[in-house]
Design a protein around this motif. Structure first.
Motif, PDB file in Angstrom:
ATOM      1  N   PHE A 204       1.706   1.402  -6.285  1.00  0.00           N
ATOM      2  CA  PHE A 204       2.150   2.475  -5.398  1.00  0.00           C
ATOM      3  C   PHE A 204       3.091   1.994  -4.303  1.00  0.00           C
ATOM      4  CE2 PHE A 204      -1.124   4.829  -7.431  1.00  0.00           C
ATOM      5  CZ  PHE A 204      -0.847   6.173  -7.206  1.00  0.00           C
ATOM      6  N   GLY A 205       3.191   0.683  -4.126  1.00  0.00           N
ATOM      7  CA  GLY A 205       3.988   0.184  -3.017  1.00  0.00           C
ATOM      8  C   GLY A 205       3.199   0.232  -1.718  1.00  0.00           C
ATOM      9  N   THR A 206       3.901   0.059  -0.601  1.00  0.00           N
ATOM     10  CA  THR A 206       3.265   0.017   0.717  1.00  0.00           C
ATOM     11  C   THR A 206       3.500   1.322   1.464  1.00  0.00           C
ATOM     12  OG1 THR A 206       3.581  -2.376   0.836  1.00  0.00           O
ATOM     13  CG2 THR A 206       3.154  -1.235   2.908  1.00  0.00           C
ATOM     14  N   PHE A 207       2.451   1.814   2.128  1.00  0.00           N
ATOM     15  CA  PHE A 207       2.544   3.062   2.880  1.00  0.00           C
ATOM     16  C   PHE A 207       2.432   2.799   4.377  1.00  0.00           C
ATOM     17  CE2 PHE A 207       1.074   4.323  -1.306  1.00  0.00           C
ATOM     18  CZ  PHE A 207       1.888   5.414  -1.587  1.00  0.00           C
ATOM     19  N   ASP A 230      -9.284  -1.202  -1.058  1.00  0.00           N
ATOM     20  CA  ASP A 230      -8.090  -0.963  -1.872  1.00  0.00           C
ATOM     21  C   ASP A 230      -6.980  -0.333  -1.025  1.00  0.00           C
ATOM     22  OD1 ASP A 230      -9.182  -2.007  -4.182  1.00  0.00           O
ATOM     23  OD2 ASP A 230      -9.867  -0.075  -4.949  1.00  0.00           O
ATOM     24  N   LEU A 231      -7.343   0.584  -0.141  1.00  0.00           N
ATOM     25  CA  LEU A 231      -6.341   1.200   0.736  1.00  0.00           C
ATOM     26  C   LEU A 231      -5.718   0.157   1.655  1.00  0.00           C
ATOM     27  CD1 LEU A 231      -8.070   4.570   1.781  1.00  0.00           C
ATOM     28  CD2 LEU A 231      -6.385   4.198  -0.032  1.00  0.00           C
ATOM     29  N   ARG A 232      -6.543  -0.785   2.105  1.00  0.00           N
ATOM     30  CA  ARG A 232      -6.022  -1.833   2.999  1.00  0.00           C
ATOM     31  C   ARG A 232      -4.926  -2.645   2.316  1.00  0.00           C
ATOM     32  NH1 ARG A 232      -3.623  -4.648   5.445  1.00  0.00           N
ATOM     33  NH2 ARG A 232      -4.131  -6.033   7.197  1.00  0.00           N
ATOM     34  N   LYS A 233      -5.005  -2.787   1.007  1.00  0.00           N
ATOM     35  CA  LYS A 233      -4.016  -3.576   0.272  1.00  0.00           C
ATOM     36  C   LYS A 233      -2.646  -2.910   0.235  1.00  0.00           C
ATOM     37  CE  LYS A 233      -7.601  -5.500  -2.748  1.00  0.00           C
ATOM     38  NZ  LYS A 233      -8.189  -5.465  -4.113  1.00  0.00           N
ATOM     39  N   VAL A 234      -2.597  -1.594   0.417  1.00  0.00           N
ATOM     40  CA  VAL A 234      -1.317  -0.888   0.271  1.00  0.00           C
ATOM     41  C   VAL A 234      -0.852  -0.229   1.570  1.00  0.00           C
ATOM     42  CG1 VAL A 234      -1.605  -0.489  -2.202  1.00  0.00           C
ATOM     43  CG2 VAL A 234      -2.447   1.225  -0.575  1.00  0.00           C
ATOM     44  N   ILE A 235      -1.541  -0.477   2.669  1.00  0.00           N
ATOM     45  CA  ILE A 235      -1.085   0.068   3.941  1.00  0.00           C
ATOM     46  C   ILE A 235      -0.362  -1.027   4.717  1.00  0.00           C
ATOM     47  CG2 ILE A 235      -3.147  -0.453   5.328  1.00  0.00           C
ATOM     48  CD1 ILE A 235      -2.854   2.397   6.525  1.00  0.00           C
ATOM     49  N   ALA A 236       0.704  -0.653   5.399  1.00  0.00           N
ATOM     50  CA  ALA A 236       1.454  -1.621   6.201  1.00  0.00           C
ATOM     51  C   ALA A 236       0.558  -2.218   7.285  1.00  0.00           C
ATOM     52  CB  ALA A 236       2.660  -0.933   6.838  1.00  0.00           C
ATOM     53  N   PRO A 237       0.796  -3.466   7.668  1.00  0.00           N
ATOM     54  CA  PRO A 237      -0.043  -4.105   8.692  1.00  0.00           C
ATOM     55  C   PRO A 237      -0.107  -3.318  10.002  1.00  0.00           C
ATOM     56  CG  PRO A 237       1.338  -5.732   7.592  1.00  0.00           C
ATOM     57  CD  PRO A 237       1.807  -4.387   7.117  1.00  0.00           C
ATOM     58  N   ASP A 238       0.939  -2.536  10.283  1.00  0.00           N
ATOM     59  CA  ASP A 238       0.954  -1.721  11.510  1.00  0.00           C
ATOM     60  C   ASP A 238       0.837  -0.229  11.178  1.00  0.00           C
ATOM     61  OD1 ASP A 238       3.417  -1.408  10.317  1.00  0.00           O
ATOM     62  OD2 ASP A 238       4.576  -1.607  12.178  1.00  0.00           O
ATOM     63  N   GLY A 239       0.282   0.080   9.999  1.00  0.00           N
ATOM     64  CA  GLY A 239       0.171   1.468   9.568  1.00  0.00           C
ATOM     65  C   GLY A 239      -1.048   2.176  10.146  1.00  0.00           C
ATOM     66  N   PHE A 240      -1.213   3.441   9.742  1.00  0.00           N
ATOM     67  CA  PHE A 240      -2.306   4.273  10.237  1.00  0.00           C
ATOM     68  C   PHE A 240      -3.030   4.928   9.070  1.00  0.00           C
ATOM     69  CE2 PHE A 240       0.798   4.098  13.653  1.00  0.00           C
ATOM     70  CZ  PHE A 240       0.010   3.891  14.777  1.00  0.00           C
ATOM     71  N   LEU A 241      -4.359   4.947   9.157  1.00  0.00           N
ATOM     72  CA  LEU A 241      -5.205   5.599   8.155  1.00  0.00           C
ATOM     73  C   LEU A 241      -5.942   6.760   8.812  1.00  0.00           C
ATOM     74  CD1 LEU A 241      -6.807   5.690   5.392  1.00  0.00           C
ATOM     75  CD2 LEU A 241      -8.438   4.114   6.492  1.00  0.00           C
ATOM     76  N   LEU A 259      -9.212   3.580  16.166  1.00  0.00           N
ATOM     77  CA  LEU A 259      -8.257   3.518  17.262  1.00  0.00           C
ATOM     78  C   LEU A 259      -8.848   4.258  18.460  1.00  0.00           C
ATOM     79  CD1 LEU A 259      -5.443   2.249  17.469  1.00  0.00           C
ATOM     80  CD2 LEU A 259      -4.471   4.487  16.962  1.00  0.00           C
ATOM     81  N   PRO A 260      -9.075   3.584  19.557  1.00  0.00           N
ATOM     82  CA  PRO A 260      -9.676   4.245  20.723  1.00  0.00           C
ATOM     83  C   PRO A 260      -8.866   5.464  21.159  1.00  0.00           C
ATOM     84  CG  PRO A 260      -9.612   1.862  21.039  1.00  0.00           C
ATOM     85  CD  PRO A 260      -8.808   2.151  19.804  1.00  0.00           C
ATOM     86  N   ASP A 261      -9.569   6.527  21.505  1.00  0.00           N
ATOM     87  CA  ASP A 261      -8.951   7.766  22.006  1.00  0.00           C
ATOM     88  C   ASP A 261      -8.185   8.548  20.945  1.00  0.00           C
ATOM     89  OD1 ASP A 261      -9.872   7.137  24.613  1.00  0.00           O
ATOM     90  OD2 ASP A 261      -8.105   5.862  24.928  1.00  0.00           O
ATOM     91  N   HIS A 262      -8.315   8.138  19.682  1.00  0.00           N
ATOM     92  CA  HIS A 262      -7.653   8.878  18.604  1.00  0.00           C
ATOM     93  C   HIS A 262      -8.660   9.049  17.463  1.00  0.00           C
ATOM     94  CE1 HIS A 262      -3.669   8.621  20.469  1.00  0.00           C
ATOM     95  NE2 HIS A 262      -4.000   7.374  20.791  1.00  0.00           N
ATOM     96  N   ARG A 263      -9.526  10.047  17.594  1.00  0.00           N
ATOM     97  CA  ARG A 263     -10.635  10.234  16.658  1.00  0.00           C
ATOM     98  C   ARG A 263     -10.120  10.484  15.247  1.00  0.00           C
ATOM     99  NH1 ARG A 263     -14.099  14.631  15.093  1.00  0.00           N
ATOM    100  NH2 ARG A 263     -16.219  13.861  14.648  1.00  0.00           N
ATOM    101  N   GLY A 264     -10.697   9.746  14.285  1.00  0.00           N
ATOM    102  CA  GLY A 264     -10.320   9.925  12.894  1.00  0.00           C
ATOM    103  C   GLY A 264      -9.126   9.095  12.472  1.00  0.00           C
ATOM    104  N   VAL A 265      -8.542   8.325  13.390  1.00  0.00           N
ATOM    105  CA  VAL A 265      -7.373   7.488  13.104  1.00  0.00           C
ATOM    106  C   VAL A 265      -7.811   6.026  13.129  1.00  0.00           C
ATOM    107  CG1 VAL A 265      -4.999   6.920  13.697  1.00  0.00           C
ATOM    108  CG2 VAL A 265      -5.898   9.211  14.214  1.00  0.00           C
ATOM    109  N   TYR A 266      -7.417   5.273  12.096  1.00  0.00           N
ATOM    110  CA  TYR A 266      -7.822   3.870  11.964  1.00  0.00           C
ATOM    111  C   TYR A 266      -6.593   3.015  11.703  1.00  0.00           C
ATOM    112  CZ  TYR A 266     -12.419   5.986  11.555  1.00  0.00           C
ATOM    113  OH  TYR A 266     -13.542   6.715  11.809  1.00  0.00           O
ATOM    114  N   VAL A 267      -6.688   1.748  12.086  1.00  0.00           N
ATOM    115  CA  VAL A 267      -5.587   0.819  11.858  1.00  0.00           C
ATOM    116  C   VAL A 267      -6.128  -0.422  11.171  1.00  0.00           C
ATOM    117  CG1 VAL A 267      -4.186   1.643  13.790  1.00  0.00           C
ATOM    118  CG2 VAL A 267      -5.893  -0.157  14.175  1.00  0.00           C
ATOM    119  N   PRO A 268      -5.268  -1.138  10.423  1.00  0.00           N
ATOM    120  CA  PRO A 268      -5.723  -2.367   9.766  1.00  0.00           C
ATOM    121  C   PRO A 268      -6.224  -3.384  10.785  1.00  0.00           C
ATOM    122  CG  PRO A 268      -3.624  -1.637   8.863  1.00  0.00           C
ATOM    123  CD  PRO A 268      -3.882  -0.791  10.077  1.00  0.00           C
ATOM    124  N   ALA A 269      -7.304  -4.050  10.408  1.00  0.00           N
ATOM    125  CA  ALA A 269      -7.889  -5.066  11.295  1.00  0.00           C
ATOM    126  C   ALA A 269      -7.337  -6.442  10.945  1.00  0.00           C
ATOM    127  CB  ALA A 269      -9.392  -5.045  11.172  1.00  0.00           C
TER     128      ALA A 269
END
Length: 269
Positions: A204-207, A230-241, A259-269
């Motif tokens: 799928f490439g990187t998202f 699996d999602l971590r493998k295709v998300i950009a290092p500075d992307g958002f989930l 992500l603090p103060d942004h409920r439901g939003v996650y970033v790669p660790a």
């Protein structure tokens, strides 16, 4: 339902879709599969399961899996994630991607397309800010039947009234009798593909942004972990989930962090 029949069909559904059906969900099997049995000319679920056991029943197994997959969705579902996308995530990504001027977004478990098309409309509303940018929105789902509807982009009055602002209905849809058809400009911004999240995401490439909302709640802990990794493998290092309001990565994987103060939003660790 005989215990061995329940064990067979629940095991098949978990293997094919990750869906966990416990004994307390027997009513769900009956309500969703009884119509399918009738269409096949079968008296009931026992006969349907007998057909499923046959080696030649691959098409029926697909139909059963599709029927059991929850396809609840709507435009701007829950509102807040799309406000986060519009006011925080997209401005952030436009700054970070200024050099290459390209954004890729994946709507996993896209169902009948409302989530992916909502994202496309938000892009369109940004107007001149995106001049010269290459935008790619991919929507995937396990079930071909809902993908066919997503590609057709034609919705009932009830469907367009659920969350879609009247200004966007007037701007981006044409009425055809009792149906509303999304215009070609928005439709052309989204590609739909059949995909099973249990099969990973290679190819799928990187998202830059991934929406995987209200999917993990149907999986057991191990399946949730596999899908997230699996999602971590295709998300950009500075992307958002984006996950659903009842979903979290906490206690499941350390590959993402909230992500603090942004409920439901996650970033790669």
């Amino acid at each position: 339902m005989a215990p061995e029949d329940f064990a067979f069909i629940s095991g098949m559904l978990k293997q094919r879709s990750g869906l966990v059906i416990g004994p307390d969900k027997l009513y769900l099997l009956e309500s969703r599969l009884s119509p399918l049995a009738r269409r096949r000319g079968l008296p009931g679920l026992s006969e349907l399961i007998a057909e499923l056991r046959k080696p030649s029943a691959e098409e029926l197994r697909r139909d059963v899996t599709d029927a059991m997959t929850t396809n609840e969705t709507s435009f701007f579902r829950d509102i807040k994630p799309f406000e986060e996308l519009r006011t925080f995530v997209l401005p952030e990504m436009l700054g970070r991607r200024q050099d290459r001027r390209q954004l890729r977004i994946w709507s996993a478990a896209a169902s009948t397309g409302q989530e992916a098309y909502t994202i496309a409309m938000l892009f369109k509303e940004m107007g001149a800010k995106l001049d010269g940018w290459r935008l790619e929105i991919i929507g995937t789902d396990l079930a071909n039947e809902v993908l066919d509807k997503a590609k057709a982009a034609t919705y009932s009055q009830f469907e367009v009234q659920r969350g879609l602002p009247i200004t966007m209905l007037v701007k981006y849809f044409q009425q055809d009798g009792e149906q509303w058809r999304l215009n070609q400009t928005i439709r052309s911004m989204v590609q739909f593909r059949q995909h099973n999240l249990l099969n990973g995401a290679s190819g799928f490439g990187t998202f830059d942004v991934i929406f995987c909302r209200n999917v993990l709640i149907y999986f057991d802990q191990d399946t949730k972990r596999k899908v997230l990794e699996d999602l971590r493998k295709v998300i950009a290092p500075d992307g958002f989930l984006f996950l659903g309001g009842a979903e979290t990565v906490l206690g499941i994987t350390d590959r993402f962090r909230p992500l603090p103060d942004h409920r439901g939003v996650y970033v790669p660790a």
